[in-house]
Design a protein around this motif. Structure first.
Motif, short mmCIF file in Angstrom:
data_model
loop_
_atom_site.label_atom_id
_atom_site.label_comp_id
_atom_site.label_asym_id
_atom_site.label_seq_id
_atom_site.Cartn_x
_atom_site.Cartn_y
_atom_site.Cartn_z
N ASN A 76 0.60 -1.22 0.03
CA ASN A 76 0.06 -0.10 0.09
C ASN A 76 0.89 1.14 -0.19
OD1 ASN A 76 -1.84 1.88 0.14
ND2 ASN A 76 -2.79 1.09 2.12
N GLN A 77 1.27 1.67 -1.28
CA GLN A 77 2.06 3.04 -1.19
C GLN A 77 1.43 4.15 -0.80
OE1 GLN A 77 5.30 2.74 -2.50
NE2 GLN A 77 4.85 0.62 -2.39
N ALA A 78 0.08 4.28 -0.51
CA ALA A 78 -0.35 5.19 0.25
C ALA A 78 -0.03 5.60 1.68
CB ALA A 78 -2.05 5.33 -0.01
N LEU A 79 0.65 4.46 2.27
CA LEU A 79 0.90 4.37 3.86
C LEU A 79 2.31 5.24 3.56
CD1 LEU A 79 0.00 1.07 5.27
CD2 LEU A 79 -1.16 3.24 5.23
N VAL A 80 3.24 4.96 2.68
CA VAL A 80 4.43 5.58 2.52
C VAL A 80 4.29 7.10 2.69
CG1 VAL A 80 6.55 6.21 1.00
CG2 VAL A 80 5.47 3.66 1.31
N ASP A 81 3.27 7.65 1.73
CA ASP A 81 3.15 9.23 1.80
C ASP A 81 2.18 9.60 2.91
OD1 ASP A 81 4.46 9.24 -0.38
OD2 ASP A 81 2.71 9.01 -1.85
N GLN A 82 1.32 8.85 3.39
CA GLN A 82 0.27 9.15 4.55
C GLN A 82 0.23 7.97 5.85
OE1 GLN A 82 -3.21 9.82 1.90
NE2 GLN A 82 -3.72 11.20 3.60
N PRO A 83 1.53 8.01 6.45
CA PRO A 83 1.34 6.77 7.41
C PRO A 83 0.27 6.97 8.63
CG PRO A 83 3.32 8.21 7.78
CD PRO A 83 2.62 8.65 6.40
N ASP A 84 -0.31 8.04 8.76
CA ASP A 84 -1.32 8.24 9.56
C ASP A 84 -2.64 7.49 9.31
OD1 ASP A 84 -1.70 10.42 7.57
OD2 ASP A 84 -2.81 11.38 8.92
N LEU A 85 -2.67 7.00 8.01
CA LEU A 85 -3.91 6.12 7.73
C LEU A 85 -3.97 4.87 8.43
CD1 LEU A 85 -3.61 6.21 3.67
CD2 LEU A 85 -5.48 7.04 5.15
N ASN A 87 -3.43 4.75 11.65
CA ASN A 87 -4.17 5.29 12.93
C ASN A 87 -5.73 5.81 12.50
OD1 ASN A 87 -1.21 6.85 13.63
ND2 ASN A 87 -1.96 5.35 14.83
N THR A 88 -5.87 6.34 11.54
CA THR A 88 -7.22 6.67 11.19
C THR A 88 -8.23 5.68 10.70
OG1 THR A 88 -6.75 7.60 8.97
CG2 THR A 88 -6.64 9.29 10.86
N ASP A 89 -7.76 4.47 9.87
CA ASP A 89 -8.43 3.53 9.39
C ASP A 89 -7.44 2.27 9.19
OD1 ASP A 89 -10.71 2.38 8.02
OD2 ASP A 89 -10.22 3.60 6.05
N PRO A 90 -7.23 1.65 10.48
CA PRO A 90 -6.31 0.53 10.37
C PRO A 90 -6.68 -0.37 9.73
CG PRO A 90 -7.16 0.93 12.79
CD PRO A 90 -7.62 2.05 11.85
N GLU A 91 -8.03 -0.81 9.79
CA GLU A 91 -8.75 -1.94 9.23
C GLU A 91 -9.41 -1.56 7.82
OE1 GLU A 91 -10.17 -4.67 11.98
OE2 GLU A 91 -9.05 -3.72 13.51
N GLY A 92 -9.21 -0.70 7.26
CA GLY A 92 -9.65 -0.19 5.78
C GLY A 92 -8.42 0.27 4.92
N GLU A 93 -8.47 1.52 4.79
CA GLU A 93 -7.51 2.23 4.04
C GLU A 93 -6.03 2.28 4.48
OE1 GLU A 93 -8.10 3.48 0.85
OE2 GLU A 93 -9.94 2.50 1.03
N GLY A 94 -5.82 1.75 5.56
CA GLY A 94 -4.72 1.55 6.47
C GLY A 94 -4.01 0.29 6.05
#
Length: 123
Positions: A76-85, A87-94
């Motif tokens: 999930n490359q989105a986590l590289v740019d937005q690691p706080d995902l 925290n905000t959606d650990p069992e979804g977009e995170g």
């Protein structure tokens, strides 16, 4: 779609022979604010219980383990740019990575939601 959990607080959502893996809400709460995530590259083979990704928070750094064996389809490359995902959606977009299962029988060693809740309550 079935979701399984590990004692290391990873979740794995299985659809056919593909699995999506992340850390649970319980785990992200223990970590605190996530500031860095390293996800695995596509094509990498992982073994059940082996290190697959890294997550760092203001409190600690931790490995994310593969709950089942397989080959990474994508991180999930989105986590590289937005690691706080995480925290905000650990069992979804995170989510951390997706893999193709190499042995469906390994799923039998994991917990369902009720078993995982009981496990967390006993901690």
């Amino acid at each position: 779609m079935t979701v399984y959990y590990t004692k290391e607080h990873e979740w794995v959502r299985v659809e056919g022979d593909e699995a999506t893996v992340g850390i649970t809400d319980f785990a992200q709460g223990q970590l605190g604010d996530v500031v860095f995530v390293e996800v695995p590259d596509a094509g990498r083979a992982v073994s059940k219980g082996g290190e697959a990704a890294v997550v760092e928070s203001v409190k600690a750094a931790s490995d994310v383990y593969a709950p089942v064996s397989g080959t990474i389809v994508t991180g999930n490359q989105a986590l590289v740019d937005q690691p706080d995902l995480v925290n905000t959606d650990p069992e979804g977009e995170g989510w951390f990575f997706k893999l193709t299962l190499s042995d469906n029988h390994e799923l039998g060693d994991l917990m369902d939601a009720a078993q995982y809740k009981a496990f967390c309550d006993s901690q």
